[in-house]
Design a protein around this motif. Structure first.
Motif, PDB file in Angstrom:
ATOM      1  N   ALA A 110       0.827  -1.205   0.000  1.00  0.00           N
ATOM      2  CA  ALA A 110       0.000   0.000   0.000  1.00  0.00           C
ATOM      3  C   ALA A 110       0.857   1.249   0.000  1.00  0.00           C
ATOM      4  O   ALA A 110       2.049   1.230   0.326  1.00  0.00           O
ATOM      5  N   LEU A 111       0.197   2.363  -0.356  1.00  0.00           N
ATOM      6  CA  LEU A 111       0.760   3.696  -0.226  1.00  0.00           C
ATOM      7  C   LEU A 111      -0.054   4.429   0.827  1.00  0.00           C
ATOM      8  O   LEU A 111      -1.284   4.475   0.739  1.00  0.00           O
ATOM      9  N   LEU A 112       0.626   5.007   1.816  1.00  0.00           N
ATOM     10  CA  LEU A 112      -0.040   5.701   2.907  1.00  0.00           C
ATOM     11  C   LEU A 112       0.150   7.203   2.755  1.00  0.00           C
ATOM     12  O   LEU A 112       1.257   7.682   2.535  1.00  0.00           O
TER      13      LEU A 112
ATOM     14  N   ILE B 213      -5.686  -1.626  -8.250  1.00  0.00           N
ATOM     15  CA  ILE B 213      -6.102  -0.963  -7.016  1.00  0.00           C
ATOM     16  C   ILE B 213      -7.112  -1.854  -6.300  1.00  0.00           C
ATOM     17  O   ILE B 213      -8.147  -2.216  -6.856  1.00  0.00           O
ATOM     18  N   GLU B 214      -6.822  -2.209  -5.062  1.00  0.00           N
ATOM     19  CA  GLU B 214      -7.676  -3.121  -4.312  1.00  0.00           C
ATOM     20  C   GLU B 214      -8.599  -2.410  -3.332  1.00  0.00           C
ATOM     21  O   GLU B 214      -9.739  -2.818  -3.135  1.00  0.00           O
TER      22      GLU B 214
ATOM     23  N   ALA C 222      -5.024   5.094   3.100  1.00  0.00           N
ATOM     24  CA  ALA C 222      -4.144   4.067   2.538  1.00  0.00           C
ATOM     25  C   ALA C 222      -4.726   3.557   1.224  1.00  0.00           C
ATOM     26  O   ALA C 222      -5.917   3.250   1.144  1.00  0.00           O
ATOM     27  N   VAL C 223      -3.871   3.476   0.207  1.00  0.00           N
ATOM     28  CA  VAL C 223      -4.261   2.904  -1.082  1.00  0.00           C
ATOM     29  C   VAL C 223      -3.596   1.535  -1.186  1.00  0.00           C
ATOM     30  O   VAL C 223      -2.370   1.433  -1.306  1.00  0.00           O
TER      31      VAL C 223
ATOM     32  N   GLU D 137       5.702   3.856  -8.930  1.00  0.00           N
ATOM     33  CA  GLU D 137       5.970   5.230  -9.341  1.00  0.00           C
ATOM     34  C   GLU D 137       4.713   5.892  -9.894  1.00  0.00           C
ATOM     35  O   GLU D 137       4.470   7.088  -9.666  1.00  0.00           O
ATOM     36  N   ASP D 138       3.894   5.128 -10.630  1.00  0.00           N
ATOM     37  CA  ASP D 138       2.648   5.662 -11.177  1.00  0.00           C
ATOM     38  C   ASP D 138       1.661   5.973 -10.052  1.00  0.00           C
ATOM     39  O   ASP D 138       1.009   7.030 -10.042  1.00  0.00           O
ATOM     40  N   LEU D 139       1.565   5.066  -9.100  1.00  0.00           N
ATOM     41  CA  LEU D 139       0.669   5.279  -7.963  1.00  0.00           C
ATOM     42  C   LEU D 139       1.088   6.514  -7.173  1.00  0.00           C
ATOM     43  O   LEU D 139       0.242   7.334  -6.780  1.00  0.00           O
ATOM     44  N   LEU D 140       2.379   6.668  -6.946  1.00  0.00           N
ATOM     45  CA  LEU D 140       2.885   7.818  -6.201  1.00  0.00           C
ATOM     46  C   LEU D 140       2.582   9.120  -6.943  1.00  0.00           C
ATOM     47  O   LEU D 140       2.158  10.118  -6.332  1.00  0.00           O
TER      48      LEU D 140
END
Length: 239
Positions: free
Chosen positions: A15-17, A52-53, A63-64, A74-77
């Protein structure tokens, strides 16, 4: 701008927080409003993106959750940074309206074994505790602890008492509790240390519903006192 201070960090490969600064107040709802706006901006940026879940909220963070084999970190960020930047034009966070939910509650007795203790700690009568708890207009800040358990902000100042010194090994499903500035409803029978003042027959989580969790961040909750007779006559078992 608070948006300039949002911290972005990866949680391993899951995940990305996105985390708000610690000085954004939780109890007033400011953090909630900013996080709801941020989540909405994230969902716009992530629309149609494979991998993406889930996008979930905490008290100070979003949180993603993603499958990084399907979406590049990198794309998500980059998408998350665009979502944050899109909020900088807002003079103040918008209040995003959620669903309005009324929950019937039997207060006191076997259903609310800590009502008298809460009243004593607050310097109120049990009747005043019930009245004040019903008068509160609560907002769901986040879902956590167990599936469907909603942390509600908006508890009147007079009712803000600490958790129990010794947690119970079992708190019944539907129990309505108070802990500090929060109130909430136990979605399952679990151990717990909140002060229990009542119980609702409404199921906060049901895997058979289209949306298993009854409540979501941003929803508005009001409590309604009912008698034990009404509890059984109107609702029977959990609905």
């Amino acid at each position: 701008m608070i948006e300039d201070k949002v911290r972005l960090e990866f949680m391993g490969d899951q995940a990305l927080l996105l985390r708000l600064p610690e000085d954004v107040p939780i109890e007033t709802g400011e953090a909630l409003d900013r996080l709801l706006s941020l989540r909405a901006a994230l969902l716009r940026e992530l629309e149609g993106v494979d991998g993406i879940e889930d996008v979930t909220m905490g008290y100070r963070s979003v949180a993603v959750y993603a499958r990084f084999e399907d979406v590049a970190p990198e794309d998500l960020l980059a998408r998350a940074r665009r979502a944050v930047r899109s909020l900088r034009s807002l003079a103040a966070p918008r209040t995003i309206a959620g669903a309005r939910v009324h929950l019937p509650v039997v207060y006191g007795g076997d259903f609310g074994p800590d009502l008298d203790e809460v009243a004593e700690r607050a310097g109120l009568s049990p009747q005043d505790v019930v009245r004040l708890h019903q008068e509160g207009v609560y907002r769901v800040a986040m879902i956590g602890f167990s599936p469907g358990f909603a942390y509600l902000i908006g508890l009147p100042e007079a009712l803000r008492v600490p958790r129990r010194a010794t947690p119970r090994s079992r708190v019944e499903r539907g129990s309505v509790g108070i802990a500090g500035f929060q109130t909430g409803v136990y979605s399952f029978a679990t151990p717990g240390g909140w002060q229990i003042i009542g119980r609702t027959p409404v199921a906060l989580f049901d895997a058979n519903r289209a949306s298993p969790s009854l409540l979501s961040p941003g929803d508005v909750v009001r409590f309604e006192a009912v008698t034990e007779e009404e509890y059984h006559a109107r609702f029977g078992a959990y609905t």
